[in-house]
Design an enzyme around this catalytic site. Structure first.
Site, PDB file in Angstrom:
ATOM      1  N   GLU A 156       0.784  -1.226   0.000  1.00 56.30           N
ATOM      2  CA  GLU A 156       0.000   0.000   0.000  1.00 56.30           C
ATOM      3  C   GLU A 156       0.822   1.286   0.000  1.00 56.30           C
ATOM      4  OE1 GLU A 156      -3.346   0.117  -0.342  1.00 56.30           O
ATOM      5  OE2 GLU A 156      -3.162  -2.051  -0.638  1.00 56.30           O
ATOM      6  N   SER A 204     -38.206  14.675 -14.095  1.00 58.45           N
ATOM      7  CA  SER A 204     -39.667  14.553 -14.150  1.00 58.45           C
ATOM      8  C   SER A 204     -40.234  13.610 -13.102  1.00 58.45           C
ATOM      9  CB  SER A 204     -40.101  14.080 -15.540  1.00 58.45           C
ATOM     10  OG  SER A 204     -39.841  15.078 -16.510  1.00 58.45           O
TER      11      SER A 204
END
Length: 716
Positions: free
Chosen positions: A137, A403
């Protein structure tokens, strides 16, 4: 005659002012002369430092750099302020809640909450585990100050070489900043905040504290958070007792915990662990001989089955528990409304359609919420992959509704005395300078509200709100129906420009399915201590539902909404033989697409879009969202007793009625077209119109042309 004393006094005053004037003149001259000499001297001295050639160019560049740097510092400070606001409050607090969750049938589905004693100090963890995490990492974790510039450049180089993303450039500190303070949204604003927060963490915590928090807070797959919980879940042991092979497998989960979770895909987890072992050797942390045994004997895991943890649902339910639990009750068992079958169907439908059509429509994400008619939340899909992004798009993302907001407008209109047959002009409307247009351009003539809703005409709800209701009445109705998102009280909100969550949309539409009542949505049915004491019960402690829509208005709304999947914009959501009601929604530039619909049994809201708000390829709510909704609902309605939608007599589709409705709609459309044509203003002069009429009559009266003979055709 003037007295001698007064004469002498005036003389002294005049002399004083003359002396003052002389002093001012002489001082000004002296100052001017002195400044002139100083400027001349400074000019002479500065000539000695005048640079020419490349030296002058260098100074100019440095001068501009300092100027830009000063401006950049101001900009960076402005960008940093929002990031540092995230650090206010007790951000270290994890809370002392420890909750076990059960589904609607009593089966355990996961846990949430972390007990402090379960956190193992970094000093007590195996050395090979720490090395495996750092090698994979952030190899330069103890060398950089939050942002690893060299690591970022290395990752960019590897990604360019592989022509894909094979390495990430974020340091452990940056990943921790994201986990503690931010969401997983892929936006530039989030990345800027992440960088500033990483620097802030480095300034306020030691390297050991940062690493400790990272190992305790990271998601590790299987519904587990933290390295200790993952070690227990996958290997049935404490992190202190992990072997090198097991440590490599856990270290490989940080990148993609769902993809590499060993209880789901053991071969992939072992392959990823082998990559971690390669990283250990490449980083110089271990030799090939030291990792050989781990390569030859990869880790085995405890058999947990292949049932995926419903992590998005659990995150939302955990927040609900913290809101509902009485003071002092923190170690609990939560009985939830979760249905594993519906959850799996929802996840499968979303993933199936995104795989099939995602590239075509340029859409990458989606979210779904399913609520049963009794208000029980049965499923939550907050994204495609929880391991990749723990950001819950179903409960936290505010997206424009388009809508799909219109039913709140029409519900308010029905409560104010309008009916589905009320005729409203669909022509151009101007509301304080705002002139909305319909999808595809153009305008309609006078149409009924039924037609306006099913065809999703924009100008009609705007005109209704402007002339009859007012925006406050519409927003108040949406709030009453359960919408908790902040809706702006602007006129444009009529067409869904305010953001709402998928949970809010499902909650609001469920009112139509629940006979006009609101307030029944829930995900927790009971909270029980480990000794069996019930501390909260939905049936007893939750306020009863309350009516927000009258029966008359509800009947009108459900009649109209049930036509949207038959003759309107939502025909792809129609279920075979079952009455469906709902509404599509598409936002500006096709950034968001919705289908929110319901039957007598379930309500579901589906949203599709992109995290970075980039436009899709003309995806509308009636396309992919309606298809996702339909596939999910086909499964949900298998083997159950069908219930009618309130206001509609039965849950089954009457094909004769549907055909008659389609025919009536066609006739109505023709009548609307004729009326619109009659209402159009003349664009030709009277003389030209008369000539065209005479030409038309002459053509009608002309004899039919005789077809040519075979010989003529052959000669041609």
């Amino acid at each position: 005659m003037v007295e001698p004393g007064k004469v002498r006094k005036r003389g002294r005053i005049a002399a004083f002012f003359l002396a003052l004037d002389a002093w001012i003149d002489s001082s000004a001259y002296a100052l001017s002369f002195g400044l002139g000499r100083f400027w001349e001297a400074a000019t002479i001295v500065s000539r000695r430092f005048r640079l020419r050639g490349w030296r002058r160019g260098l100074i100019e560049v440095l001068s501009e750099a300092f100027t830009l740097g000063a401006g950049g510092a101001v900009v960076m400070l402005a960008l940093a302020m929002p990031a540092f606001q995230e650090t206010t409050g007790d951000w270290r607090a994890q809370g002392d809640f420890a909750v076990t969750f059960l589904d609607r049938y009593g089966n355990e589905i996961g846990q949430r909450g972390i007990i402090q004693r379960d956190s193992v100090p970094v000093d007590e963890m195996p050395d090979h585990l720490i090395k495996a995490v750092l090698a994979t990492e952030d190899r330069r974790f103890f060398e950089h100050y939050g942002i690893d510039v060299f690591g970022l450049l290395r990752a960019l180089s590897e990604n360019m070489r592989a022509n894909s993303v094979v390495q990430g450039g974020s340091s452990i500190t940056q990943q921790l900043a994201k986990n503690l303070f931010l969401t997983n949204e892929r936006t530039l604003q989030r990345k800027i905040k992440e960088a500033f927060l990483a620097l802030w963490l480095e300034a306020n915590l030691s390297k050991k504290q940062i690493l400790q928090l990272y190992l305790d807070r990271s998601y590790m797959g299987g519904g587990t958070f933290g390295i200790e919980a993952a070690a227990d879940f996958y290997f049935g042991k404490s992190v202190k007792d992990l072997t090198l092979a097991e440590s490599a497998m856990l270290a490989g989960l940080f990148k993609a915990p769902t993809k590499y979770a060993p209880h789901i895909n053991l071969p992939a987890a072992r392959a990823r662990a082998n990559v971690v072992l390669d990283n250990l050797v490449d980083a110089g942390f271990m030799s090939e001989g030291q990792v050989l045994q781990a390569r030859l004997h990869p880790a085995d895991v405890v058999d947990r089955g292949e049932q995926k943890s419903p992590d998005y649902f659990l995150d939302w339910a955990f927040d609900e528990v913290k809101r509902l639990a009485p003071k002092g009750a923190h170690s609990l068992v939560a009985h939830t409304t979760f249905d594993a079958g519906i959850q799996k169907a929802a996840e499968e439908s979303l993933e199936f359609h995104l795989r099939q059509y995602g590239k075509q429509y340029r859409v990458s994400e989606g979210a779904i919420v399913v609520i049963e008619t009794n208000g029980a939340v049965r499923a939550i899909v907050g994204g495609r992959d929880y391991g990749t992004s723990q950001f819950n798009r179903a409960t936290r993302a505010l997206r424009q509704t388009g809508s799909s907001f219109k039913p709140y407008v029409y519900a308010t209109a029905m409560e104010h005395g309008l009916t589905p047959s009320t005729v409203i002009s669909g022509g151009p409307v101007n509301w304080g300078g705002w002139q909305p247009h319909n999808y595809g351009g153009g305008f309609a003539g006078n149409v009924t509200i039924m037609t306006a809703l099913t065809k999703s005409i924009n100008t009609v709800p705007v005109r209704i709100t402007k002339d009859y209701l007012g925006i406050d009445a519409v927003v108040d109705m949406a709030k009453a129906m359960g919408v908790e998102s902040p809706i702006e009280r602007f006129k444009t909100s009529v067409l869904g420009t305010s953001g709402e969550t998928v949970m809010d949309q499902a909650t609001g539409f469920s009112v139509f399915a629940q006979n006009g009542f609101a307030g029944s949505r829930h995900g927790i049915t009971q909270l029980v201590t480990h000794t069996g004491k019930v501390v909260w019960d939905f049936a007893k402690d939750q306020p009863p539902p309350h009516r927000v829509l009258s029966e008359k208005a509800l009947g009108y709304m459900n009649t109209m909404l049930s036509q949207v999947p038959v003759i309107g914009t939502g025909r792809r959501a129609a279920l075979p033989g079952i009455v469906v009601a709902g509404k599509t929604g598409t936002t500006q530039s096709y950034r968001d697409a919705w289908f929110c619909g319901f039957t007598g049994n379930f309500t579901a809201a589906v949203w599709l879009g992109n995290d970075d708000f980039t436009p899709t390829n003309k995806m509308t709510g009636g396309s992919l969202p309606a298809m996702v909704w339909q596939r999910l609902m086909v499964y949900a309605h298998q083997g159950i007793d069908l219930k009618p939608i309130p206001g509609i007599e039965h849950p089954f589709v009457d094909h004769k009625v549907a055909a008659a409705a389609a025919d009536a709609q066609k006739k109505q459309a023709e009548a609307d077209a004729e009326k619109a044509a009659a209402e159009r203003p003349p664009v030709l002069s009277a003389h030209t119109t008369q000539l065209l009429r005479e030409l038309s009559q002459a053509l009608r009266a002309a004899p039919a042309l005789t077809p040519p003979s075979t010989e003529t055709l052959s000669s041609l």
